[in-house]
Each structure stands twice: as structure tokens, then as C-alpha cells.
Design a protein around this motif. Structure first.
Motif, PDB file in Angstrom:
ATOM      1  N   ASP A  17      39.538  47.572  28.935  1.00 37.07           N
ATOM      2  CA  ASP A  17      39.474  48.672  29.899  1.00 37.07           C
ATOM      3  C   ASP A  17      40.172  48.190  31.156  1.00 37.07           C
ATOM      4  OD1 ASP A  17      38.725  51.086  31.150  1.00 37.07           O
ATOM      5  OD2 ASP A  17      36.949  50.127  31.998  1.00 37.07           O
ATOM      6  N   ILE A  18      41.181  48.921  31.594  1.00 34.17           N
ATOM      7  CA  ILE A  18      41.972  48.523  32.760  1.00 34.17           C
ATOM      8  C   ILE A  18      41.616  49.392  33.960  1.00 34.17           C
ATOM      9  CG2 ILE A  18      44.313  48.535  33.724  1.00 34.17           C
ATOM     10  CD1 ILE A  18      45.337  47.695  30.985  1.00 34.17           C
ATOM     11  N   GLY A  19      41.365  48.725  35.092  1.00 34.08           N
ATOM     12  CA  GLY A  19      41.156  49.396  36.370  1.00 34.08           C
ATOM     13  C   GLY A  19      42.225  48.928  37.351  1.00 34.08           C
ATOM     14  N   ASN A  20      42.168  49.430  38.570  1.00 37.08           N
ATOM     15  CA  ASN A  20      43.174  49.062  39.571  1.00 37.08           C
ATOM     16  C   ASN A  20      43.232  47.565  39.821  1.00 37.08           C
ATOM     17  OD1 ASN A  20      44.064  51.665  40.002  1.00 37.08           O
ATOM     18  ND2 ASN A  20      42.598  52.046  41.637  1.00 37.08           N
ATOM     19  N   ASN A  21      42.083  46.925  39.958  1.00 38.49           N
ATOM     20  CA  ASN A  21      42.061  45.503  40.304  1.00 38.49           C
ATOM     21  C   ASN A  21      41.244  44.663  39.325  1.00 38.49           C
ATOM     22  OD1 ASN A  21      39.553  46.419  40.999  1.00 38.49           O
ATOM     23  ND2 ASN A  21      39.574  45.585  43.074  1.00 38.49           N
ATOM     24  N   TYR A  22      41.127  45.146  38.089  1.00 34.42           N
ATOM     25  CA  TYR A  22      40.364  44.404  37.091  1.00 34.42           C
ATOM     26  C   TYR A  22      40.804  44.770  35.679  1.00 34.42           C
ATOM     27  CZ  TYR A  22      37.782  48.669  36.070  1.00 34.42           C
ATOM     28  OH  TYR A  22      37.464  49.950  35.708  1.00 34.42           O
ATOM     29  N   ILE A  23      40.339  43.952  34.744  1.00 36.50           N
ATOM     30  CA  ILE A  23      40.412  44.274  33.326  1.00 36.50           C
ATOM     31  C   ILE A  23      39.109  43.793  32.698  1.00 36.50           C
ATOM     32  CG2 ILE A  23      41.665  42.146  32.769  1.00 36.50           C
ATOM     33  CD1 ILE A  23      43.024  43.746  30.463  1.00 36.50           C
ATOM     34  N   LYS A  24      38.509  44.647  31.887  1.00 36.47           N
ATOM     35  CA  LYS A  24      37.340  44.271  31.104  1.00 36.47           C
ATOM     36  C   LYS A  24      37.825  44.070  29.680  1.00 36.47           C
ATOM     37  CE  LYS A  24      34.179  47.163  33.761  1.00 36.47           C
ATOM     38  NZ  LYS A  24      33.361  48.391  33.704  1.00 36.47           N
ATOM     39  N   ILE A  25      37.360  43.009  29.055  1.00 33.49           N
ATOM     40  CA  ILE A  25      37.784  42.700  27.698  1.00 33.49           C
ATOM     41  C   ILE A  25      36.568  42.506  26.815  1.00 33.49           C
ATOM     42  CG2 ILE A  25      39.034  41.057  26.242  1.00 33.49           C
ATOM     43  CD1 ILE A  25      40.809  40.497  28.703  1.00 33.49           C
ATOM     44  N   ARG A  26      36.568  43.222  25.685  1.00 32.17           N
ATOM     45  CA  ARG A  26      35.519  43.031  24.681  1.00 32.17           C
ATOM     46  C   ARG A  26      36.100  42.186  23.555  1.00 32.17           C
ATOM     47  NH1 ARG A  26      33.767  48.210  22.935  1.00 32.17           N
ATOM     48  NH2 ARG A  26      35.249  48.116  21.239  1.00 32.17           N
ATOM     49  N   PHE A  27      35.423  41.086  23.293  1.00 31.99           N
ATOM     50  CA  PHE A  27      35.849  40.190  22.238  1.00 31.99           C
ATOM     51  C   PHE A  27      35.117  40.546  20.945  1.00 31.99           C
ATOM     52  CE2 PHE A  27      36.789  37.960  26.132  1.00 31.99           C
ATOM     53  CZ  PHE A  27      38.023  37.394  25.864  1.00 31.99           C
ATOM     54  N   LYS A  28      35.679  40.126  19.825  1.00 32.92           N
ATOM     55  CA  LYS A  28      35.000  40.311  18.548  1.00 32.92           C
ATOM     56  C   LYS A  28      33.670  39.588  18.645  1.00 32.92           C
ATOM     57  CE  LYS A  28      39.155  41.090  15.959  1.00 32.92           C
ATOM     58  NZ  LYS A  28      40.170  40.588  15.042  1.00 32.92           N
ATOM     59  N   GLY A  29      32.635  40.226  18.206  1.00 35.48           N
ATOM     60  CA  GLY A  29      31.283  39.712  18.395  1.00 35.48           C
ATOM     61  C   GLY A  29      30.545  40.493  19.460  1.00 35.48           C
ATOM     62  N   GLY A  30      31.290  41.268  20.281  1.00 31.60           N
ATOM     63  CA  GLY A  30      30.669  42.187  21.220  1.00 31.60           C
ATOM     64  C   GLY A  30      30.587  41.765  22.672  1.00 31.60           C
ATOM     65  N   ASP A  31      30.855  40.497  22.993  1.00 28.31           N
ATOM     66  CA  ASP A  31      30.778  40.066  24.395  1.00 28.31           C
ATOM     67  C   ASP A  31      31.875  40.731  25.223  1.00 28.31           C
ATOM     68  OD1 ASP A  31      28.629  38.389  23.879  1.00 28.31           O
ATOM     69  OD2 ASP A  31      29.895  36.624  23.590  1.00 28.31           O
ATOM     70  N   VAL A  32      31.490  41.213  26.414  1.00 30.09           N
ATOM     71  CA  VAL A  32      32.427  41.859  27.331  1.00 30.09           C
ATOM     72  C   VAL A  32      32.486  41.043  28.619  1.00 30.09           C
ATOM     73  CG1 VAL A  32      32.963  43.954  28.642  1.00 30.09           C
ATOM     74  CG2 VAL A  32      31.919  44.132  26.372  1.00 30.09           C
ATOM     75  N   TYR A  33      33.708  40.754  29.064  1.00 29.68           N
ATOM     76  CA  TYR A  33      33.929  39.971  30.274  1.00 29.68           C
ATOM     77  C   TYR A  33      34.782  40.766  31.258  1.00 29.68           C
ATOM     78  CZ  TYR A  33      32.198  35.934  27.723  1.00 29.68           C
ATOM     79  OH  TYR A  33      31.413  35.058  27.014  1.00 29.68           O
ATOM     80  N   LEU A  34      34.456  40.585  32.531  1.00 25.70           N
ATOM     81  CA  LEU A  34      35.196  41.206  33.616  1.00 25.70           C
ATOM     82  C   LEU A  34      36.067  40.144  34.280  1.00 25.70           C
ATOM     83  CD1 LEU A  34      35.754  43.486  35.708  1.00 25.70           C
ATOM     84  CD2 LEU A  34      33.754  42.627  36.963  1.00 25.70           C
TER      85      LEU A  34
END
Length: 74
Positions: A17-34
């Protein structure tokens, strides 16, 4: 979140998920990082956004350049 294209066929990234000043990434296994301009920084976030949209190299970039320098685990 947008499904990551994974053109190489073996990425650990599932979606983003891309925002103006960030990206959130979901990895296989379900963990999401900002990842944000605050951490790991604008240059890295912009490169991750680019790699996410082309669907190639994102997991490799993170493992080589970012490691655990994320702003938050969501």
C-alpha cells in the motif's frame, strides 16, 4: 492493499500500500511493516515504491538495504 506482481516468482512480498510518504508491505505469512520517510528515509521509501509498482526486486532490496529499519510492525 495491492497484490505484488512478483515477476521473479519467488518473492517474500505479497502485497503493498503506497501513501505520499510511506509504503506498507505485507509479507507472505501475513506480517505487515510500515516504512516511512522518518524510517528508513525518503530515498529508500521512494525506491521501494518504484520496485513495488514494477513488481520486481522489492524483497531483495529490503533484505540488502533496509533489513530491520522499519517504522512499525502493524
Amino acid at each position: 492493499m495491492v497484490k505484488y506482481s512478483d515477476l521473479s516468482g519467488n518473492s517474500g512480498v505479497e502485497a503493498y500500500d503506497i501513501g505520499n510518504n510511506y509504503i506498507k508491505i505485507r509479507f507472505k505469512g501475513g506480517d505487515v511493516y510500515l516504512y516511512s520517510y522518518a524510517k528508513p528515509g525518503k530515498r529508500h521509501v521512494e525506491e521501494m515504491k518504484h520496485l513495488a509498482t514494477i513488481g520486481k526486486g522489492l524483497a531483495t532490496y529490503i533484505s540488502r538495504n533496509i533489513k530491520n529499519r522499519f517504522e512499525a510492525k502493524l
